[in-house]
Design a protein around this motif. Structure first.
Motif, PDB file in Angstrom:
ATOM      1  N   GLU A 164       0.671  -1.412   0.316  1.00 38.78           N
ATOM      2  CA  GLU A 164      -0.038   0.124  -0.033  1.00 38.78           C
ATOM      3  C   GLU A 164       0.474   1.248   0.171  1.00 38.78           C
ATOM      4  N   LEU A 165       1.835   1.257   0.568  1.00 30.69           N
ATOM      5  CA  LEU A 165       2.908   1.974   0.349  1.00 30.69           C
ATOM      6  C   LEU A 165       4.780   1.803   0.126  1.00 30.69           C
ATOM      7  N   VAL A 166       5.014   2.752  -1.070  1.00 28.06           N
ATOM      8  CA  VAL A 166       6.219   2.661  -1.276  1.00 28.06           C
ATOM      9  C   VAL A 166       7.292   3.827  -1.167  1.00 28.06           C
ATOM     10  N   LEU A 167       8.478   2.834  -0.015  1.00 24.64           N
ATOM     11  CA  LEU A 167       9.594   4.214   0.421  1.00 24.64           C
ATOM     12  C   LEU A 167      10.221   4.345  -0.410  1.00 24.64           C
ATOM     13  N   ILE A 168      10.804   5.090  -1.214  1.00 24.69           N
ATOM     14  CA  ILE A 168      12.089   5.097  -2.318  1.00 24.69           C
ATOM     15  C   ILE A 168      12.786   5.701  -1.641  1.00 24.69           C
ATOM     16  N   ASN A 169      13.975   5.486  -1.095  1.00 19.98           N
ATOM     17  CA  ASN A 169      14.903   4.926  -0.634  1.00 19.98           C
ATOM     18  C   ASN A 169      16.667   5.558  -0.977  1.00 19.98           C
ATOM     19  N   LYS A 170      16.938   6.242  -0.136  1.00 17.86           N
ATOM     20  CA  LYS A 170      18.550   6.521  -0.216  1.00 17.86           C
ATOM     21  C   LYS A 170      18.640   7.659  -1.748  1.00 17.86           C
ATOM     22  N   VAL A 171      16.996   8.690  -1.431  1.00 17.09           N
ATOM     23  CA  VAL A 171      17.418   9.867  -2.766  1.00 17.09           C
ATOM     24  C   VAL A 171      18.633  10.328  -2.550  1.00 17.09           C
ATOM     25  N   ASP A 172      18.936  10.761  -1.099  1.00 20.66           N
ATOM     26  CA  ASP A 172      20.246  11.820  -1.441  1.00 20.66           C
ATOM     27  C   ASP A 172      21.503  11.292  -2.364  1.00 20.66           C
ATOM     28  N   LEU A 173      20.918   9.979  -2.856  1.00 20.25           N
ATOM     29  CA  LEU A 173      22.361   9.753  -3.632  1.00 20.25           C
ATOM     30  C   LEU A 173      21.822  10.428  -5.057  1.00 20.25           C
ATOM     31  N   LEU A 174      20.391  10.716  -5.880  1.00 22.45           N
ATOM     32  CA  LEU A 174      20.390  11.226  -6.376  1.00 22.45           C
ATOM     33  C   LEU A 174      21.183  11.853  -7.520  1.00 22.45           C
ATOM     34  N   PRO A 175      22.156  12.325  -7.367  1.00 25.57           N
ATOM     35  CA  PRO A 175      22.979  13.124  -8.692  1.00 25.57           C
ATOM     36  C   PRO A 175      24.094  12.846  -7.928  1.00 25.57           C
ATOM     37  N   HIS A 176      25.169  11.851  -7.671  1.00 26.30           N
ATOM     38  CA  HIS A 176      25.686  10.475  -8.116  1.00 26.30           C
ATOM     39  C   HIS A 176      25.540  10.292  -8.544  1.00 26.30           C
ATOM     40  N   LEU A 177      24.222   9.197  -9.125  1.00 24.23           N
ATOM     41  CA  LEU A 177      23.516   7.661  -9.624  1.00 24.23           C
ATOM     42  C   LEU A 177      23.094   8.526 -11.006  1.00 24.23           C
ATOM     43  N   ASP A 178      23.197   7.281 -11.811  1.00 25.34           N
ATOM     44  CA  ASP A 178      22.367   7.283 -13.429  1.00 25.34           C
ATOM     45  C   ASP A 178      20.894   7.220 -13.204  1.00 25.34           C
ATOM     46  N   PHE A 179      20.903   6.482 -12.116  1.00 28.73           N
ATOM     47  CA  PHE A 179      18.957   6.511 -11.659  1.00 28.73           C
ATOM     48  C   PHE A 179      18.375   7.104 -12.530  1.00 28.73           C
ATOM     49  N   ASP A 180      17.096   7.395 -12.969  1.00 30.26           N
ATOM     50  CA  ASP A 180      16.304   7.808 -13.571  1.00 30.26           C
ATOM     51  C   ASP A 180      14.768   7.770 -13.047  1.00 30.26           C
ATOM     52  N   LEU A 181      14.956   9.094 -12.543  1.00 33.26           N
ATOM     53  CA  LEU A 181      13.197   9.082 -11.243  1.00 33.26           C
ATOM     54  C   LEU A 181      12.639   9.217 -12.042  1.00 33.26           C
ATOM     55  N   ASP A 182      12.157   9.722 -12.528  1.00 32.30           N
ATOM     56  CA  ASP A 182      10.728   9.793 -13.944  1.00 32.30           C
ATOM     57  C   ASP A 182      10.894   8.376 -14.680  1.00 32.30           C
ATOM     58  N   LYS A 183      11.837   7.293 -15.056  1.00 33.13           N
ATOM     59  CA  LYS A 183      11.648   6.221 -15.480  1.00 33.13           C
ATOM     60  C   LYS A 183      10.692   5.223 -14.208  1.00 33.13           C
ATOM     61  N   PHE A 184      12.263   5.364 -13.504  1.00 26.65           N
ATOM     62  CA  PHE A 184      11.385   4.419 -12.386  1.00 26.65           C
ATOM     63  C   PHE A 184       9.329   4.664 -11.968  1.00 26.65           C
ATOM     64  N   LEU A 185       9.766   6.371 -11.640  1.00 27.14           N
ATOM     65  CA  LEU A 185       7.712   6.255 -11.413  1.00 27.14           C
ATOM     66  C   LEU A 185       6.533   6.023 -12.682  1.00 27.14           C
ATOM     67  N   TYR A 186       7.916   6.231 -13.820  1.00 30.47           N
ATOM     68  CA  TYR A 186       6.893   5.419 -14.776  1.00 30.47           C
ATOM     69  C   TYR A 186       6.338   3.816 -14.557  1.00 30.47           C
ATOM     70  N   HIS A 187       7.324   3.316 -14.644  1.00 27.17           N
ATOM     71  CA  HIS A 187       7.503   1.636 -14.514  1.00 27.17           C
ATOM     72  C   HIS A 187       6.381   1.538 -12.779  1.00 27.17           C
ATOM     73  N   LEU A 188       6.998   1.801 -11.878  1.00 30.72           N
ATOM     74  CA  LEU A 188       5.991   1.942 -11.193  1.00 30.72           C
ATOM     75  C   LEU A 188       4.851   2.357 -10.976  1.00 30.72           C
ATOM     76  N   ASP A 189       4.525   2.937 -12.002  1.00 32.47           N
ATOM     77  CA  ASP A 189       2.657   3.899 -11.691  1.00 32.47           C
ATOM     78  C   ASP A 189       2.034   2.664 -12.883  1.00 32.47           C
ATOM     79  N   ALA A 190       3.036   2.201 -14.095  1.00 32.28           N
ATOM     80  CA  ALA A 190       2.253   1.197 -14.746  1.00 32.28           C
ATOM     81  C   ALA A 190       2.271  -0.338 -14.446  1.00 32.28           C
ATOM     82  N   VAL A 191       2.489  -0.009 -12.899  1.00 29.32           N
ATOM     83  CA  VAL A 191       2.743  -1.844 -12.365  1.00 29.32           C
ATOM     84  C   VAL A 191       1.616  -1.598 -11.060  1.00 29.32           C
ATOM     85  N   HIS A 192       1.847  -0.683 -10.701  1.00 24.48           N
ATOM     86  CA  HIS A 192       0.618  -0.821  -9.746  1.00 24.48           C
ATOM     87  C   HIS A 192      -0.157   1.304  -9.381  1.00 24.48           C
TER      88      HIS A 192
END
Lengths: 226, 119
Positions: A164-192
């Motif tokens: 019922e809740l997703v905690l997206i953790n370690k967001v302090d690392l966003l500037p240091h990683l190639d992680f694409d937050l929009d893509k993650f949220l896109y996948h999350l909203d497709a699945v749930h």
């Protein structure tokens, strides 16, 4: 000898679900709300609990700590002076990679149900099996750390749908990683679609107030019927 | 990896119904959304079945496709990828799983001594 076909049509996990309902009934009788807390190993479950469990306004928290073995996480939480019960799957349950309803049932006698309003069950770190086994919880929360990659919801839809809740953790690392937050949220909203989510950092404290408020809402003592 | 736990769940369900009679076939219905790998399930089933009435049993898996239904437009469709959004209504749709969540023992086939008296 002759052959017979016997019609059964029974969910193979019915046995677990039946025990989960019995657990839930016992928790309800004790007036305890229960959260099943799940994630892959190392996503930050224990750190996110450390941030909030000692400080939920008006809610007395207990933790049931599930691990294959060892009590490192339980020790960390116990140092915050909240009641922690360790449940290891290695000695009695064949080192299972998840908690099931029967394991939680076996620990019921050790839980201080009269002294708590909210029980957080920290499941064994695993993105697959815990999603299959209800344990008698009211709500399921999962942690996905951005270090795990943005495609995780699409790869583990069972888990991302079973909460019922997703905690997206370690967001302090966003500037240091190639992680694409929009893509993650896109996948999350497709699945749930629309599942509640909070961006958090156990390290910097970002989003922790919101996480604390969510847990407080779920764990608030139920008013006795008048 | 969850196939081991799922195999145990299958064997426990079958044992409950087999009443000690040796089972030859277990017919299982597996929804695509359960993310079960058939070969892996088969492998673990063989291990977990040892020493039970399922020891000689073959596991027949019927794969049930994942179908979704939108309560907004009544459309029903099949999915391969885990996308739970209605192609017509988008995020406004009310999507439910119509099939594909199954994990059930449909039936078992067993050997039994010829019946001597009606039961």
């Amino acid at each position: 000898m002759h052959r017979t076909k016997v019609k059964i049509v029974e969910e193979a996990l019915d046995a677990n679900n039946t025990i989960a309902r019995a657990n839930r009934a016992d928790f309800d009788r004790a007036g305890v709300r229960v959260v099943n807390f799940m994630s892959a190993p190392g996503a930050g479950k224990t750190s996110l609990l450390e941030r909030v469990v000692a400080d939920l306004p008006g809610v007395r928290v207990g933790v049931l700590e599930g691990d294959v073995q060892g009590s490192m996480d339980a020790d960390r939480l116990a140092s915050l002076h909240v009641p922690v019960t360790q449940l290891n799957t290695a000695p009695s349950f064949g080192g299972e990679c998840h908690l099931d309803a029967n394991m939680v049932r076996s620990a019921l006698g050790e839980l201080p149900l009269d002294d708590i309003d909210l029980l957080v069950i920290e499941n064994v770190g695993n993105l697959v099996c815990p999603a299959e086994f209800r344990v008698g919880e009211d709500a399921r929360v999962m942690v996905s750390a951005i270090t795990e990659g943005e495609e995780k919801p699409a790869k583990y839809p069972l888990m991302f749908r079973a909460c019922e809740l997703v905690l997206i953790n370690k967001v302090d690392l966003l500037p240091h990683l190639d992680f694409d937050l929009d893509k993650f949220l896109y996948h999350l909203d497709a699945v749930h679609p629309g599942v509640e989510r909070i961006m958090v950092s156990a390290k910097t404290g970002e989003g922790i107030d919101e996480w604390r408020a969510w847990l407080t809402r779920v764990g608030a003592p139920v008013e006795a019927p008048v | 990896m969850h196939e081991l736990s799922l195999s145990s769940a299958i064997v426990n369900t079958v044992v409950k119904h087999a009443q000690d009679r040796p089972v030859t076939v277990v017919n299982l219905r597996v929804g695509a959304l359960r993310q079960v790998i058939p070969d892996t399930l088969d492998f673990y089933f063989g291990i977990v079945a040892k020493g039970t009435v399922c020891e000689e049993a073959r596991l027949d898996q019927e794969l049930i496709p994942a179908r979704l239904h939108c309560g907004g437009c009544e459309r029903e469709w099949e999915i391969d990828l885990p996308v739970f959004i209605c192609p017509d209504c988008g995020v406004a749709g009310r999507v439910e799983v119509a099939s594909g969540s199954e994990f059930e023992v449909e039936s078992i086939e067993l050997e039994e001594a010829a019946c001597t008296a009606p039961r």
